[in-house]
Design an enzyme around this catalytic site. Sequence first.
Site, PDB file in Angstrom:
ATOM      1  N   LYS A 197       0.844  -1.194   0.000  1.00  0.00           N
ATOM      2  CA  LYS A 197       0.000   0.000   0.000  1.00  0.00           C
ATOM      3  C   LYS A 197       0.876   1.239   0.000  1.00  0.00           C
ATOM      4  CE  LYS A 197      -2.026   2.601   3.143  1.00  0.00           C
ATOM      5  NZ  LYS A 197      -2.052   3.933   2.467  1.00  0.00           N
ATOM      6  N   GLY A 251       6.602   4.306   8.998  1.00  0.00           N
ATOM      7  CA  GLY A 251       5.792   5.495   9.242  1.00  0.00           C
ATOM      8  C   GLY A 251       5.992   5.981  10.661  1.00  0.00           C
ATOM      9  N   SER A 252       4.988   6.652  11.189  1.00  0.00           N
ATOM     10  CA  SER A 252       5.099   7.255  12.513  1.00  0.00           C
ATOM     11  C   SER A 252       4.978   6.189  13.600  1.00  0.00           C
ATOM     12  CB  SER A 252       4.019   8.308  12.715  1.00  0.00           C
ATOM     13  OG  SER A 252       2.746   7.710  12.852  1.00  0.00           O
ATOM     14  N   THR A 253       5.534   6.500  14.768  1.00  0.00           N
ATOM     15  CA  THR A 253       5.460   5.577  15.897  1.00  0.00           C
ATOM     16  C   THR A 253       4.024   5.381  16.352  1.00  0.00           C
ATOM     17  OG1 THR A 253       7.710   6.091  16.625  1.00  0.00           O
ATOM     18  CG2 THR A 253       6.206   5.223  18.283  1.00  0.00           C
ATOM     19  N   GLY A 256       2.431   3.040  14.040  1.00  0.00           N
ATOM     20  CA  GLY A 256       3.040   1.731  14.237  1.00  0.00           C
ATOM     21  C   GLY A 256       2.397   0.968  15.386  1.00  0.00           C
ATOM     22  N   GLU A 273       9.491   0.248  10.969  1.00  0.00           N
ATOM     23  CA  GLU A 273      10.534   1.290  10.901  1.00  0.00           C
ATOM     24  C   GLU A 273       9.820   2.594  11.170  1.00  0.00           C
ATOM     25  OE1 GLU A 273      12.377   4.331  10.084  1.00  0.00           O
ATOM     26  OE2 GLU A 273      12.192   3.790   7.963  1.00  0.00           O
ATOM     27  N   CYS A 307      13.281  10.441   8.808  1.00  0.00           N
ATOM     28  CA  CYS A 307      13.253   9.955  10.187  1.00  0.00           C
ATOM     29  C   CYS A 307      14.623   9.986  10.844  1.00  0.00           C
ATOM     30  CB  CYS A 307      12.658   8.546  10.237  1.00  0.00           C
ATOM     31  SG  CYS A 307      13.362   7.426   9.023  1.00  0.00           S
ATOM     32  N   GLU A 405       9.330  14.418  17.453  1.00  0.00           N
ATOM     33  CA  GLU A 405       9.742  14.368  16.048  1.00  0.00           C
ATOM     34  C   GLU A 405       8.956  15.412  15.254  1.00  0.00           C
ATOM     35  OE1 GLU A 405      10.711  11.016  12.719  1.00  0.00           O
ATOM     36  OE2 GLU A 405       8.766  10.854  13.710  1.00  0.00           O
TER      37      GLU A 405
END
Length: 503
Positions: A197, A251-253, A256, A273, A307, A405
């Site tokens: 995706k 992507g973002s934490t 995730g 990641e 990142c 971040e």
Amino acid sequence: MNMHTPTLTPKLAPAIAAYLDGAPKLLIDGKLVSAKAGGLIDVRDPATAQVVARVPEAQAEDIDDAVRAARKAFDDGPWSRMTAADRGRLVHRLGEIIERHAEEFAQLESLDNGKPIAEARAADIPVAYNTFYYMAGWATKIAGSTLSPSVPGEVHSYTLREPVGVVGQIIPWNFPLMMAAWKLAPALAAGCTVVLKAAEDTPLSALRLAQLIVEEADFPPGVINIVTGYGEGAGAPLAAHPLVDKIAFTGSTDVGKLIVKAAAGNLKRVTLELGGKAPTIVFPDADLDRAIPGVTLGSFFAQGQVCVAATRIYAHKSIFDRLMQGVSDAAAKIKVGPGLDPTTQMGPLVSAEQLRRVSGYVQSGRDEGGQVLTGGDGLPGTDGYFLKPTIFTNANPDMRIVREEIFGPVVVAQAFDDSELDALAAEANNTEYGLAASVWTQNAGVAHKMARRIKAGTVWLNCHHVFDPVLPFGGYKQSGWGRENGAQALENYLETKAVTMAL
């Protein structure tokens, strides 16, 4: 429908202009198809905010079709019976296709993401095709081992390394084609089938790759499926699908953590990641002629939407003013403009939403007492999502711009006066993230001691932003699980089976 902007510089390649004027499609079961519900996503040029294409909005029923196609290709199709050498040749062919169409992909990445086209030509596209070349070689080198159990009698024991199965892969918008390569190449080399995706903000290069796979790659149907859609409508159904054996997410934490929850239904394997807040530490003996351009690149490469961007600068007080004056002067000279302008050195942020988010951090830094050394504002007279390179000083560890971040061209610089390595490492590690860091010093002992003390998956010494398919990439702490690239990436997509026979 001719939505592409005719005044862009350079002129778009004819194949790309035709691609944008047409209707990009999803790739499901070897066919290019529209979304079943007929929904479309507007894709905007971040430099102008103009719509340049519309792509299908996949939803749960499209995801189900793609997963079932991948399941059939893995369980019953020729992919599972193909030799490792033949599989490796097909993976290599994907690299050849990207390299052959390199200029088209560079223009798409620049138009879609906003990044300077010179950057896409020099970094994104070569890293993408070289990743396929590198991983293609691993297809024939996946092997088990012979074991000697300490059990009564005589037995023969060995291990098999087998593909995990159907893999759902969700990639971000900051390096669209490169992230697709980092996900697809090792999974295919290991023998898995894939549903990828693409990010809804930057789907164009993934869907162009889908088109070229159908036209030029000769993969069996269902082995590679490529879809676009929003997180809730497409990403969540993919992560939760019971026929998916593994999810790989970048992507973002925060997202995730949602992926982990969605994967719990059938306990599918997960690699992540995620975010970062990379420190860059400059010691008093650092070669400033190298450190100044290196830290500038580390901070503002790809509009800071990386990142591993050098977002926290720690410099010894004896060289702090010289370093920061040099970085500030270099940042102020960066030419900000449309990515397709070949003279642009830094493009716009990816979307209006991202510009609002990053601008909010700039305001937060000001409100909390930070001093703007350079930047902090947009590009007058444009409708694009521009923000000039921004450097804050007079910061403290409690400020949001130091802790969180930002994912934009905003960095925070702080001076230190104690060169005790454990204390410096503790400050560098004072974050929930652990993705990357850089250290600048001419003392090799100090450099390697700091590399051991910093809790991050990548530590660069006297450099920043060095990537290669052979280098494993991933994070400690809340920066993720598992590694991309290198031999370690294959482990994400393999199961180990122990076989024992009594003799």
